[in-house]
Design a protein around this motif. Structure first.
Motif, PDB file in Angstrom:
ATOM      1  N   LEU A 107      11.253  -3.971  -5.030  1.00 63.32           N
ATOM      2  CA  LEU A 107       9.951  -4.123  -4.546  1.00 63.32           C
ATOM      3  C   LEU A 107       9.857  -5.978  -4.744  1.00 63.32           C
ATOM      4  N   SER A 108      10.579  -6.376  -5.523  1.00 58.00           N
ATOM      5  CA  SER A 108      10.493  -7.861  -5.864  1.00 58.00           C
ATOM      6  C   SER A 108      11.391  -8.660  -4.849  1.00 58.00           C
ATOM      7  N   ASN A 109      12.204  -7.828  -4.063  1.00 60.39           N
ATOM      8  CA  ASN A 109      13.042  -8.461  -3.027  1.00 60.39           C
ATOM      9  C   ASN A 109      14.228  -9.281  -3.915  1.00 60.39           C
ATOM     10  N   GLY A 110      14.445  -8.794  -5.032  1.00 63.05           N
ATOM     11  CA  GLY A 110      15.308  -9.400  -5.773  1.00 63.05           C
ATOM     12  C   GLY A 110      15.223 -10.917  -6.257  1.00 63.05           C
ATOM     13  N   LYS A 111      13.881 -11.245  -5.993  1.00 63.47           N
ATOM     14  CA  LYS A 111      13.953 -12.908  -6.127  1.00 63.47           C
ATOM     15  C   LYS A 111      13.341 -13.176  -7.741  1.00 63.47           C
ATOM     16  N   ASP A 112      12.822 -12.133  -8.422  1.00 62.66           N
ATOM     17  CA  ASP A 112      12.289 -12.327  -9.580  1.00 62.66           C
ATOM     18  C   ASP A 112      13.723 -12.038 -10.692  1.00 62.66           C
ATOM     19  N   ILE A 113      14.066 -13.241 -11.094  1.00 63.32           N
ATOM     20  CA  ILE A 113      15.045 -13.253 -12.043  1.00 63.32           C
ATOM     21  C   ILE A 113      15.343 -12.293 -13.325  1.00 63.32           C
ATOM     22  N   SER A 114      14.111 -12.244 -14.028  1.00 61.26           N
ATOM     23  CA  SER A 114      13.993 -11.283 -15.005  1.00 61.26           C
ATOM     24  C   SER A 114      14.133  -9.791 -14.664  1.00 61.26           C
ATOM     25  N   ILE A 115      13.629  -9.381 -13.832  1.00 63.99           N
ATOM     26  CA  ILE A 115      13.591  -8.337 -12.971  1.00 63.99           C
ATOM     27  C   ILE A 115      15.025  -7.804 -12.783  1.00 63.99           C
ATOM     28  N   ALA A 116      15.844  -8.740 -12.111  1.00 64.21           N
ATOM     29  CA  ALA A 116      16.952  -8.787 -11.576  1.00 64.21           C
ATOM     30  C   ALA A 116      18.031  -8.480 -12.962  1.00 64.21           C
ATOM     31  N   LEU A 117      17.848  -9.474 -13.863  1.00 61.29           N
ATOM     32  CA  LEU A 117      18.630  -9.263 -14.999  1.00 61.29           C
ATOM     33  C   LEU A 117      18.446  -7.770 -15.790  1.00 61.29           C
ATOM     34  N   ASN A 118      17.294  -7.442 -15.922  1.00 61.68           N
ATOM     35  CA  ASN A 118      16.980  -6.008 -16.354  1.00 61.68           C
ATOM     36  C   ASN A 118      17.844  -5.144 -15.651  1.00 61.68           C
ATOM     37  N   TYR A 119      17.538  -5.032 -14.181  1.00 60.10           N
ATOM     38  CA  TYR A 119      18.239  -4.027 -13.377  1.00 60.10           C
ATOM     39  C   TYR A 119      19.727  -4.050 -13.714  1.00 60.10           C
ATOM     40  N   ALA A 120      20.428  -5.464 -13.819  1.00 63.87           N
ATOM     41  CA  ALA A 120      21.800  -5.331 -14.284  1.00 63.87           C
ATOM     42  C   ALA A 120      22.227  -4.721 -15.530  1.00 63.87           C
ATOM     43  N   GLU A 121      21.205  -4.883 -16.555  1.00 67.18           N
ATOM     44  CA  GLU A 121      21.424  -3.991 -17.885  1.00 67.18           C
ATOM     45  C   GLU A 121      21.539  -2.762 -17.544  1.00 67.18           C
ATOM     46  N   ALA A 122      20.470  -2.123 -16.893  1.00 62.37           N
ATOM     47  CA  ALA A 122      20.358  -0.882 -16.678  1.00 62.37           C
ATOM     48  C   ALA A 122      21.634  -0.077 -15.704  1.00 62.37           C
ATOM     49  N   LEU A 123      22.159  -0.816 -14.846  1.00 64.02           N
ATOM     50  CA  LEU A 123      23.456  -0.443 -14.293  1.00 64.02           C
ATOM     51  C   LEU A 123      24.561  -0.490 -15.358  1.00 64.02           C
ATOM     52  N   LEU A 124      24.667  -1.395 -16.218  1.00 64.88           N
ATOM     53  CA  LEU A 124      25.750  -1.332 -17.161  1.00 64.88           C
ATOM     54  C   LEU A 124      25.656  -0.034 -18.304  1.00 64.88           C
ATOM     55  N   ARG A 150      27.753   1.497 -14.486  1.00 68.94           N
ATOM     56  CA  ARG A 150      28.100   1.154 -13.061  1.00 68.94           C
ATOM     57  C   ARG A 150      28.254  -0.378 -13.339  1.00 68.94           C
ATOM     58  N   ASN A 151      29.642  -0.830 -14.107  1.00 70.95           N
ATOM     59  CA  ASN A 151      29.783  -2.227 -14.253  1.00 70.95           C
ATOM     60  C   ASN A 151      30.034  -2.989 -12.744  1.00 70.95           C
ATOM     61  N   GLN A 152      30.760  -2.296 -11.918  1.00 70.58           N
ATOM     62  CA  GLN A 152      31.245  -2.981 -10.671  1.00 70.58           C
ATOM     63  C   GLN A 152      29.991  -3.450  -9.992  1.00 70.58           C
ATOM     64  N   ASP A 153      29.084  -2.528  -9.986  1.00 71.84           N
ATOM     65  CA  ASP A 153      27.721  -2.906  -9.150  1.00 71.84           C
ATOM     66  C   ASP A 153      26.759  -4.037 -10.141  1.00 71.84           C
ATOM     67  N   ALA A 154      26.925  -4.188 -11.251  1.00 66.86           N
ATOM     68  CA  ALA A 154      26.239  -4.743 -12.236  1.00 66.86           C
ATOM     69  C   ALA A 154      26.849  -6.280 -11.888  1.00 66.86           C
ATOM     70  N   ALA A 155      28.206  -6.288 -11.873  1.00 66.92           N
ATOM     71  CA  ALA A 155      29.010  -7.575 -11.634  1.00 66.92           C
ATOM     72  C   ALA A 155      28.364  -8.055 -10.425  1.00 66.92           C
ATOM     73  N   LYS A 156      28.736  -7.387  -9.224  1.00 70.28           N
ATOM     74  CA  LYS A 156      28.208  -7.785  -7.942  1.00 70.28           C
ATOM     75  C   LYS A 156      26.761  -8.280  -7.872  1.00 70.28           C
ATOM     76  N   LEU A 157      25.977  -7.798  -8.775  1.00 65.42           N
ATOM     77  CA  LEU A 157      24.442  -8.270  -9.003  1.00 65.42           C
ATOM     78  C   LEU A 157      24.372  -9.328  -9.580  1.00 65.42           C
ATOM     79  N   LEU A 158      25.200  -9.510 -10.722  1.00 60.66           N
ATOM     80  CA  LEU A 158      25.112 -10.535 -11.704  1.00 60.66           C
ATOM     81  C   LEU A 158      25.570 -11.929 -10.698  1.00 60.66           C
ATOM     82  N   ILE A 159      26.572 -11.837 -10.018  1.00 57.93           N
ATOM     83  CA  ILE A 159      27.161 -12.927  -9.035  1.00 57.93           C
ATOM     84  C   ILE A 159      25.980 -13.447  -8.291  1.00 57.93           C
ATOM     85  N   LYS A 160      25.048 -12.755  -7.661  1.00 56.37           N
ATOM     86  CA  LYS A 160      24.030 -13.086  -6.635  1.00 56.37           C
ATOM     87  C   LYS A 160      23.102 -13.877  -7.530  1.00 56.37           C
TER      88      LYS A 160
END
Length: 934
Positions: free
Chosen positions: A883-900, A904-914
């Motif tokens: 919903l935030s189109n990946g533009k909200d840094i806080s929401i993106a980092l929270n999502y990465a933490e949920a992936l971990l 889903r470490n690989q998906d988290a790493a790809k997300l964190l690189i972006k």
């Protein structure tokens, strides 16, 4: 011949037979007449015609001559006599045809040429007279004089004046005393505006020949030019008797009679013309004047406009049409006609007055001062006119225009000094000039017995807030007039203004002892008791007022205020039905209907009243109130626009419409309304300038705001207000220390929500967060219910004092249980504090209210994550990220933490690189999560 006599005898017998057998006798007579007609010669018909002419039986002579021409179509004499017959009645066009034929048949030139020249003259065929030059050479002197006279007159009428003079000299050389020599000379003098000489010559022409038809016409023209209208009418009438087929003569007669003030007779001639030519302009003009003199304005206007529609554009017709329309209360038509001619009218002409009144009625306020330029009030009536006009302009809000007219009234006043001072004083007060009190005092000094002066001074003093002076004057008047109820009423008015209700009540009760039914005392006592909560007494006084004055709006208003039930409403409705055109009753009835929630009927009454420059502000406000209650936003804004168009002098619609667009967060739409007002009718409005400069500051248009702030009016405002503007300007210029100083002064004077917010923002920007919190707390101590300011205070605690933030937010939730922002913030604060149950509770309430808000979903996801519900958390945080189109840094980092958390470490790493972070805190968190992902 015997046969014809026999036939005549039979015709006589036929009349007798007609009694017994009408049809047979009629056929017989017709046969014998036909037989007789065939045997009469052309000359016999001509002889019969001449006899008929001598007997003045013109119709019979015409028939005989036509019969002669049937027998002999080339009878020059018959043609001549027929042409002469037509010309003798003024039927010039038919005469020309017959005389031309007689001339072509070589009839005696001495007879036909002068008559043909005259026929051409009457037919306005001036050039054709010149074609007879060769035929005029051999005429005898009398005929030649007539021919040359007609030629000379034709030259005058075709404006060939040199030719006319040459011909006249030629005629005089033939005879100085001939009637037509004198007539020709008279025409030349008339053309040269030698009217007295022309009159003398034409009079001599008639003495020389009393049957000179053409001399009567000219004498009528000359007499008219000399304003001898009775003589003009007399001569035109003689000409008309001799030339009945010249239709224009009736117009000359009617116009002369009109100018001689013989309106009834003039109207008869006009009616005669209009019976056959209904749109004849001059006849309609005459009729219009006659009707106007009789004050029949409907017909006067109709006939004047008919004439004008025929391009008969006389200023007097415009004047009649406009004045008649004014008297019929048709102000639009009055303006249409009078505005065209006003500049042609003298400065003090009455048309300027009625045009000014029409402009007032139509709302054309801007034009009034121009209409009355140079208008000098030379009479008391004219001074009263200007004074009244100035009052009305002031009541409409057109104060600048009112001042101009008031100045004219004062400069031209001719009454005594006392009366002039009263008028001047009242006009000044009407236009917000407090020096008007001084004028009133001068009036009273000049004439101590001047009726109403003391009352006016007292009220003026009340208006200007000088209560001591008002009380002094009121007491003095009461002592002079101890038996007049009004003196106690005036005293009560001062006490009411001073909020000394007990003294006011005593004065009013004394007033009732002097006059038990005086309306002012009854209504004011009702009002005082009502405001003090004594509803029983308020109703008692109000009912007494209504009993005495059942149709008085003020009495009914206080009665309804003290007892707003169906009975009171019925009394108001009854009074309104009796006088539905009474504005005060109409406004009261609308208020009562609104109060009783009958909005439909209230709107019917309100919209049934006229919308113009004179529409009361109260009515516009009632319409707006109804539409607000109906939540009809379209009609609301439309009504404000209509108000603004109807009366651009009212400031309220300007402020309302700008406020509407400000609330819609469309300040760019609000500003044009303020600009238009300032460039036109509100150019000196301090309020609008203040509003505009603040809106400019709201949208960060600093340069324009500072430019407007230099306006002398804004520079002269109260120091507190000026400090507020200077503080806001300093804030935008990032001079926060100065902003704090100026806004503090402003807030102390006007401790409103907006101002405390401004000051707290200035403190925060100046790195004085503690002071910001302190000023917000002080404000909330006095304004406990203001949760908007409390929200700001809670937000300021977020980074410094979490416990205070939680307590403040919890307080807000009590009053605003559905405030999503507060619920979300509380959930996050409790999450960070480790109180997961409370965090769960608030996040659940928030997401129920805003299920598609990415921040709310993000908070819910993190609460679930910290509660060990990893899969549910991953789903929620994934939804928030999308919903935030990946533009909200806080929401993106929270999502990465949920992936971990869900391996889903690989998906988290790809997300964190972006993710591209900006702050050190976000960088540290990203690095920690990346380490876990690797």
């Amino acid at each position: 011949m015997e046969k014809c006599i026999l036939n005549n005898k039979i015709k006589t017998q036929g009349v007798g037979i007609l009694k017994f057998n009408q049809l047979a006798a009629y056929i017989g007579v017709a046969v014998f007449i036909s037989a007789c007609g065939e045997s009469i010669t052309s000359q016999e018909h001509i002889a019969n015609a001449k006899s008929a002419i001598e007997r003045n039986e013109l119709s019979i002579s015409e028939i005989e001559l036509k019969n002669a021409l049937k027998v002999d179509g080339k009878s020059a004499e018959a043609r001549f006599l027929l042409g002469q017959l037509y010309l003798s009645q003024g039927d010039s066009l038919v005469a020309v045809k017959e005389l031309e034929r007689a001339h072509s048949l070589n009839y005696d030139g001495n007879k036909v040429v002068p008559l043909l020249a005259r026929a051409y003259l009457l037919a306005e065929s001036y050039e054709d007279i010149s074609s007879l030059d060769d035929d005029g050479k051999d005429l005898v002197i009398d005929s030649k004089i007539k021919f040359l006279a007609f030629k000379s007159i034709a030259a005058v009428l075709s404006e060939k004046f040199e030719l006319a003079q040459e011909l006249t000299l030629q005629i005089i050389s033939l005879s100085e005393t001939n009637s037509y020599s004198l007539l020709a000379s008279a025409y030349v003098n008339f053309a040269e505006n030698n009217n007295e000489q022309a009159l003398s010559l034409v009079s001599k022409a008639l003495l020389a020949d009393s049957e000179n038809i053409d001399a009567f016409l000219l004498k009528g023209h000359v007499s008219f030019a000399l304003n001898k209208f009775a003589s003009a009418a007399e001569n035109y009438k003689k000409y008309n008797e001799l030339q009945p087929k010249v239709g224009v003569t009736k117009l000359f007669i009617a116009n002369s009679l009109l100018r001689d003030n013989q309106y009834d007779e003039a109207e008869k001639y006009a009616d005669d013309i209009l019976a056959s030519i209904s749109e004849q302009p001059l006849a309609n003009y005459i009729k219009a004047v006659a009707m106007f003199e009789k004050k029949d304005y409907t017909n006067a206007k109709s006939h004047a406009e008919t004439a004008l529609n025929q391009n008969y554009n006389l200023p007097v017709l415009k004047l009649i049409a406009g004045t008649s329309a004014f008297n019929l209360n048709n102000y639009e038509s009055a303006y249409h006609h009078l505005n065209v001619i006003v500049k042609q009218m003298p400065a003090n002409h009455y048309s300027r007055k009625i045009l000014a009144i029409s402009q007032l009625q139509l709302g054309l306020i801007d034009d009034i001062n121009e209409t009355l330029i140079g208008f000098n009030a030379t009479t008391s009536e004219e001074v009263r006119f200007l004074s009244s006009l100035s009052f009305q302009l002031a009541e409409l809000g057109a104060l600048d225009e009112a001042k101009v007219i008031a100045k004219q009234a004062n400069e031209n006043a001719t009454e005594s000094n006392a009366e002039q001072s009263v008028r001047s004083g009242i006009l000044k007060l009407m236009t917000n000039d407090p020096s008007g009190v001084e004028d009133l005092e001068l009036a009273l000094e000049a004439n101590p017995n001047l009726e109403g002066a003391e009352l006016a001074i007292a009220f003026a003093a009340l208006q200007t807030g000088d209560y001591d002076k008002a009380l002094k004057v009121a007491k003095k008047w009461q002592e002079k007039q101890p038996d007049i109820a009004g003196s106690y009423n005036m005293l009560a008015a001062v006490y009411i203004a001073q909020q000394k209700n007990e003294l006011a009540t005593q004065a009013l009760q004394t007033s009732l002892l002097k006059d038990a039914n005086n309306l002012y005392a009854l209504t004011e006592l009702a009002k005082l008791n009502f405001t003090e909560g004594n509803k029983i007494d308020a109703e008692k006084y109000a009912l007494r007022a209504v009993d005495q004055y059942p149709d008085n709006a003020k009495a009914l208003r206080y009665y309804y205020a003290s007892k707003p039930d169906e009975q009171a409403l019925a009394k108001i409705e009854q009074a309104y039905q009796k006088s539905s055109d009474n504005i005060a009753l109409s406004l009261l009835y609308i208020d009562a209907l609104i109060n009783s929630n009958d909005l439909t009927q209230a709107l019917v009454i309100a919209n049934g009243m006229e919308s113009s420059v004179k529409t009361p502000k109260k009515l516009w406000l009632q319409r707006i109130s109804i539409y607000k209650k109906q939540q009809n936003e379209l009609q609301l804004i439309t009504t404000i626009e209509e108000w603004l168009k109807a009366n651009p002098y009212h400031i309220e619609p300007v402020l309302m419409i700008s406020d509407y667009y400000v609330n819609q967060r469309q300040i760019d739409k609000a500003l044009p309304y303020l600009d238009k007002a300032l460039s036109d009718h509100q150019k000196d409005s301090l309020i609008i300038k203040l509003v505009k400069v603040q809106l400019l500051l709201d949208i960060n248009k600093l340069f324009e705001a500072k430019k407007l702030f230099q306006d002398p009016q804004l520079q002269s405002v109260k120091s507190e207000v000026k400090s507020g503007l200077e503080g806001r300007i300093a804030f935008l210029e990032k001079d926060f220390t100065k902003a704090v100083e100026k806004l503090t002064h402003f807030y102390q004077a006007y401790p409103s929500r907006k101002n405390v917010v401004l000051l707290s923002l200035a403190y925060i920007a100046d790195n004085q967060a503690v002071q910001a919190q302190q000023i917000l707390r002080e404000y909330l101590a006095k304004n406990e219910q203001d949760d908007q300011v409390r929200m700001m205070l809670a937000d300021s605690y977020l980074t410094t004092e979490v416990e205070k933030a939680i307590l403040t937010y919890e307080k807000i939730i009590i009053n605003e249980p559905n405030n999503v922002i507060v619920l979300n913030n509380l959930s996050w604060l409790y999450l960070e504090k480790g109180e997961l149950d409370k965090a769960q509770l608030h996040s659940k309430a928030a997401i129920d209210l805003a299920p598609e808000n990415p921040n709310v979903i993000d908070t819910r996801g993190m609460v679930l994550l910290k509660s060990g519900k990893n899969v549910e958390a991953w789903k929620k945080l994934s939804e928030a990220y999308k919903l935030s189109n990946g533009k909200d840094i806080s929401i993106a980092l929270n999502y990465a933490e949920a992936l971990l958390a869900n391996k889903r470490n690989q998906d988290a790493a790809k997300l964190l690189i972006k993710i591209k972070v900006n702050s050190i805190d976000d960088m540290n968190r990203k690095n920690k999560l990346m380490a876990l992902a690797i």
